[in-house]
Write a protein that holds these residues in place. Structure first.
Motif, short mmCIF file in Angstrom:
data_model
loop_
_atom_site.label_atom_id
_atom_site.label_comp_id
_atom_site.label_asym_id
_atom_site.label_seq_id
_atom_site.Cartn_x
_atom_site.Cartn_y
_atom_site.Cartn_z
N PHE A 190 8.54 3.91 0.06
CA PHE A 190 7.11 3.69 -0.27
C PHE A 190 6.23 3.17 1.00
CE2 PHE A 190 3.93 0.44 -1.48
CZ PHE A 190 3.17 1.38 -2.54
N ARG A 248 -3.57 11.09 -4.54
CA ARG A 248 -4.08 12.16 -4.72
C ARG A 248 -3.50 13.04 -5.99
NH1 ARG A 248 -1.92 16.32 -0.28
NH2 ARG A 248 -0.09 16.08 -1.83
N HIS A 274 0.76 -2.34 -6.51
CA HIS A 274 0.81 -2.53 -4.90
C HIS A 274 0.25 -1.25 -4.51
CE1 HIS A 274 3.76 -5.67 -5.31
NE2 HIS A 274 4.38 -4.89 -6.19
N GLU A 275 -0.47 -1.38 -3.24
CA GLU A 275 -0.96 -0.34 -2.73
C GLU A 275 -0.46 -0.34 -1.24
OE1 GLU A 275 -4.86 -1.84 -2.59
OE2 GLU A 275 -5.60 -0.43 -4.29
N GLY A 276 -0.40 0.88 -0.63
CA GLY A 276 0.11 1.11 0.80
C GLY A 276 -0.58 0.42 1.76
N ALA A 277 -0.42 0.28 3.13
CA ALA A 277 -1.01 -0.57 3.99
C ALA A 277 -2.21 0.39 4.49
CB ALA A 277 -0.28 -0.95 5.07
N PHE A 278 -2.00 1.74 4.56
CA PHE A 278 -3.12 2.49 5.24
C PHE A 278 -3.77 3.48 4.05
CE2 PHE A 278 0.55 2.02 7.78
CZ PHE A 278 0.24 1.45 9.06
N GLY A 279 -5.16 3.15 4.02
CA GLY A 279 -5.88 3.83 3.26
C GLY A 279 -5.48 3.58 1.64
N PRO A 326 0.37 4.94 -0.43
CA PRO A 326 0.65 5.39 -1.71
C PRO A 326 0.40 4.17 -2.65
CG PRO A 326 2.63 5.37 -1.19
CD PRO A 326 1.80 5.07 0.30
N ILE A 327 0.63 4.25 -4.05
CA ILE A 327 0.39 3.30 -5.04
C ILE A 327 1.75 3.04 -5.70
CG2 ILE A 327 -2.23 3.13 -5.31
CD1 ILE A 327 -1.98 5.04 -7.73
N ALA A 328 2.08 1.84 -6.30
CA ALA A 328 3.07 1.55 -7.08
C ALA A 328 2.43 1.35 -8.42
CB ALA A 328 3.90 0.46 -6.52
N PHE A 344 4.51 13.00 -3.30
CA PHE A 344 5.37 12.00 -3.20
C PHE A 344 5.41 10.96 -4.57
CE2 PHE A 344 5.98 7.40 -2.03
CZ PHE A 344 7.51 7.47 -1.81
N PRO A 388 1.28 -4.91 1.92
CA PRO A 388 1.14 -3.90 3.06
C PRO A 388 1.19 -4.61 4.31
CG PRO A 388 -1.01 -4.30 1.32
CD PRO A 388 0.38 -5.38 1.05
N LEU A 398 8.12 8.83 -6.94
CA LEU A 398 9.66 8.33 -6.92
C LEU A 398 9.48 7.13 -7.63
CD1 LEU A 398 12.12 8.42 -5.06
CD2 LEU A 398 10.96 6.96 -3.57
N VAL A 426 6.95 3.34 -10.83
CA VAL A 426 6.72 4.67 -9.94
C VAL A 426 5.89 4.38 -8.83
CG1 VAL A 426 6.26 7.17 -9.98
CG2 VAL A 426 7.37 5.92 -12.23
N ALA A 427 6.27 5.10 -7.42
CA ALA A 427 5.56 5.33 -6.45
C ALA A 427 4.86 6.66 -6.46
CB ALA A 427 6.32 5.16 -5.22
N LEU A 428 3.49 6.77 -6.27
CA LEU A 428 2.87 8.06 -6.19
C LEU A 428 1.77 8.07 -5.14
CD1 LEU A 428 1.25 9.39 -9.51
CD2 LEU A 428 1.78 7.25 -9.10
N ARG A 429 1.42 9.08 -4.73
CA ARG A 429 0.27 9.12 -3.82
C ARG A 429 -1.16 9.24 -4.85
NH1 ARG A 429 2.30 13.49 0.19
NH2 ARG A 429 3.65 12.12 1.38
#
Lengths: 94, 626
Positions: free
Chosen positions: B321, A86, A63-68, A71-73, B437, B229, B439, A81-84
């Motif tokens: 998340f 960067r 998965h990816e976050g909504a903005f930019g 972060p990614i799952a 971040f 999203p 998790l 694991v979720a992380l950004r």
């Protein structure tokens, strides 16, 4: 670190931080540049390893976050694991 | 330290990765024989209990904060490291480590086991949630795993009756002989090369002993929607909206019941005692004072029910998340979402939960803004004012206007928290890059009735204890201030006009008059510094003593008659910001280890409260609500 850089140079590697949702691959190297992350490179490397990001492990971006797209799952073997992005730049995958 | 095999001589420590079901196992083993307190000097929660083995031996057991490594990165993990290594002076050194692992997700736990082996203490690996693993097709060769690791391995199912029988039997075997001396620790903080090597070894052991099928499809299917999203964010906001509507509507019947009960009790005392000081004290000071606070128990429990369910479900990590980028825009860490969400119940557990944030600056920002989240102690105040001043209308056929105003107050708290953290991050700490971040997101699990119930009971006890001690003693003080000195004989006005409370209120009044507060509010704010909800009871005491005992049961009606709409709105605006909670301030001091940050919090909140109330009052007056 130099051995890792050689590996990184010899194979067509992609930083996980640039991969899109649905990407599947294998970790080639953990290579932390001393750039914008809020942690010292060595500490970031240790934390990534503690979450299971070691060479040879299989990864998939679920998965990816909504903005930019951040972060990614990431599924790493059996765990998610979720992380950004960067920090994911330090994870080189093929 | 000498170890003997007598009663209580065995000390086991539970260690494990986050989400391994460690606390569920601890609850299953100790039942109600557990004590929750803090480690001395720090606010890390210390959970200790006693286990009775089948043959009747007692084992003291301590539940340590979850960690991936003994390499401590946060105050929580430092405690785990220090207890495991026997470095914490206040704690008896454990003579056995029980490493708890989620049988469905063993990989990281096995690396932790390899690290724990270096501590040199007897070690036992518990494969928790063994039933889920089996149902999912995870096959574990327990004997082989034990041989490869060189550590005894026991499967368990913490949440099922009888799921810990085998583990308890193993405890019996272990405590049968005399405690073996420790081999001496060879643990040192692992380097990245050590960690890598250990994880490779763990992976090799995994391959040899565990057959893992495809990942959990249910979690994957749920995540496809819940982490989407757009849909994911929409669902998160719907969940939050339903939560606040529920707090308002579901709790109503129980609240009516409680307030009727206290009113009946008050009437009983009124009739049983002769008129005078004692009657006034019991009826107005004690019963209506405590009653006006206890009545909010159903709302607080409704809120905690949601938080506990979401936590047990595994949704909280998903919420973090989804919110990471939004919170990041305001200079907050995605992990701050969970402490801030807990702060909706109470800022104290919220502030304590910031210990999961390892970066100091991020943690400090979160602590500073946590009290702005609308805690349950504001609910009494909001409810009282809203039900007195906002008409109970239905909008669009489904949403209540009162619920919407409540939602707006919550939103105001959230927006101001984000604003304050934005200012802190980008004006004061601009040069700091934001920390990562990262998790782990656990698989979804159905919440267990028993663990949710245990959590609710703990919250209810904490709240009632507060109502019985802090709030009760403040009520006695308020009643005293409002009752003495007695009015001179033949006085014309109500008795409270001659009291100490009125004198204090009149001194403060000039400062508070510009924001539309009358002297009764000024009086109620003084005990309200101890705890927000006390202000409601204090208003009741102030007004009932000045207007006859029947008014105590209907504070709202009295306020509706005596306050202008502008004053009521200014009062609400004041309450969004005002730092009126002595316990929160005390926790901030303890958590940050400095008076400075406590003073900063108090100062900025008071300033915002005054400005907000001032603006609200004058805008409302200008619009004709004066």
């Amino acid at each position: 670190m130099s051995r890792d850089s050689q590996i990184a140079a010899s194979k067509p590697c992609l930083p996980l931080g640039r991969a899109l949702a649905g990407f599947r691959g294998r970790i080639e190297a953990i290579l932390v540049g001393n750039d914008k992350s809020g942690l010292p490179p060595d500490e970031l490397e240790r934390r990534l390893i503690e979450l299971g990001f070691v060479e040879g492990a299989s990864v998939e971006i679920l998965h990816e976050g909504a903005f930019g797209r951040d972060p990614i799952a990431v599924r790493i073997d059996q765990a998610t694991v979720a992380l950004r992005r960067r920090e994911a730049m330090a994870i080189l995958v093929t | 330290m000498s170890i003997t095999t007598g009663l209580g001589a065995w000390h086991f420590a539970l260690v494990g990765t986050p989400n391994s079901g460690k606390t569920a196992l601890f609850n299953a083993l100790t039942g109600n024989r557990q004590k929750v307190a803090n480690y001395p000097g720090v606010t890390v929660e210390r959970k200790a209990g006693v286990v009775h083995t089948p043959s009747g031996r007692c084992v003291k057991i301590i539940d340590l904060p979850g960690t991936y490594s003994l390499r401590a990165r946060s105050p929580d993990e430092e405690i785990t490291r220090d207890v495991v290594l026997g470095r914490l002076k206040s704690e008896t050194e454990p003579n056995l480590l029980v490493c708890v692992a989620d049988a469905t997700n063993l990989r990281l736990a096995l690396r932790l086991v390899l690290e724990l082996k270096r501590v040199g203490k007897p070690l036992l690996l518990v494969l928790n949630m063994f039933d889920i693993a089996r149902r999912r097709g995870v096959e574990i060769d327990v004997a082989r795993l034990s041989a490869e690791l060189g550590v005894p391995v026991v499967p368990s199912v913490a949440v099922r009756r009888g799921g810990t029988v085998e583990l308890l039997k193993r405890f019996d075997d272990l405590t049968g002989g005399s405690a073996t001396g420790c081999a001496g620790s060879s643990w040192a903080s692992p380097s990245s090369a050590d960690l890598r090597a250990a994880q490779r070894q763990a992976d090799a052991i995994m391959r040899a002993t565990v057959h893992v099928p495809a990942p959990d499809t249910l979690t994957a299917r749920l995540d496809a929607v819940l982490l989407h999203p757009v849909a994911g964010l929409a669902i998160l906001f719907v969940i939050l909206f339903v939560m606040f509507q529920a707090v308002f509507t579901w709790a109503q019947p129980a609240m009516n019941l409680i307030s009727t009960g206290f009113a009946a009790l008050g009437a009983l005392v009124h009739n049983a005692l002769p008129p005078g000081l004692l009657q006034s004290f019991i009826e107005n000071g004690v019963i209506s004072g405590v009653g006006s606070v206890v009545v909010f128990l159903p709302q607080i429990l409704t809120l905690f029910l949601f938080i506990l369910l979401l936590e047990d479900l595994g949704y909280m990590a998903r919420a973090a998340f989804l919110m990471d980028r939004i919170m990041g825009g305001a200079g907050l860490h995605g992990r701050a979402f969970i402490p801030l969400l807990s702060s909706f119940a109470c800022a104290i557990p919220g502030i304590m939960a910031t210990r999961v944030i390892d970066n100091k600056r991020d943690r400090l920002t979160t602590i500073l803004v946590a009290p702005l989240m609308t805690c349950s102690a504001r609910i009494p105040v909001y409810t009282l004012i809203i039900s007195a001043f906002v008409p109970a209308k239905q909008l669009w056929g489904w949403a209540s206007l009162q619920g919407l105003v409540m939602f707006a107050l919550y939103a105001a708290g959230i927006v101001s928290a984000l604003g304050v953290s934005f200012v802190a991050k980008y004006l004061f700490w601009r040069e700091d890059p934001s920390p990562p971040f990262m998790l782990e997101m656990p698989d979804y699990k159905l919440p267990r009735v028993k663990s949710v119930a245990l959590g609710l009971v703990t919250r209810a006890q904490m709240f009632l204890k507060r109502a019985g001690t802090t709030i009760f003693s403040m009520m006695v003080v308020v009643w005293f201030l409002a009752s003495f000195p007695r009015p001179p004989t033949g006085a014309a006005g109500p008795a409270i006009d001659y009291s100490l409370a009125a004198m204090i209120g009149r001194v403060l009044h000039p400062v508070l008059a510009p924001i539309g507060f009358n002297w009764q509010i000024s009086v109620a704010l003084i005990p309200g510094m101890a705890a927000r909800e006390v202000a409601v009871a204090a208003l009741g005491t102030v007004y009932s003593i000045s207007g006859g005992s029947e008014a105590a049961q209907q504070i709202g009606h009295v306020l509706a008659g005596q306050w202008s709409m502008a004053t009521a709105l200014a009062f609400l605006a004041w309450y969004i910001f005002a730092p009126q909670c002595a316990s929160t301030l005390a926790v901030i001091r303890r958590e940050t280890g400095s008076w400075k940050w406590m003073a900063v919090t108090f100062g900025y909140m008071l300033t915002l409260a005054y400005i907000a109330a001032f603006a609200t009052y004058h805008i409302a007056v200008a619009l004709g609500a004066g």
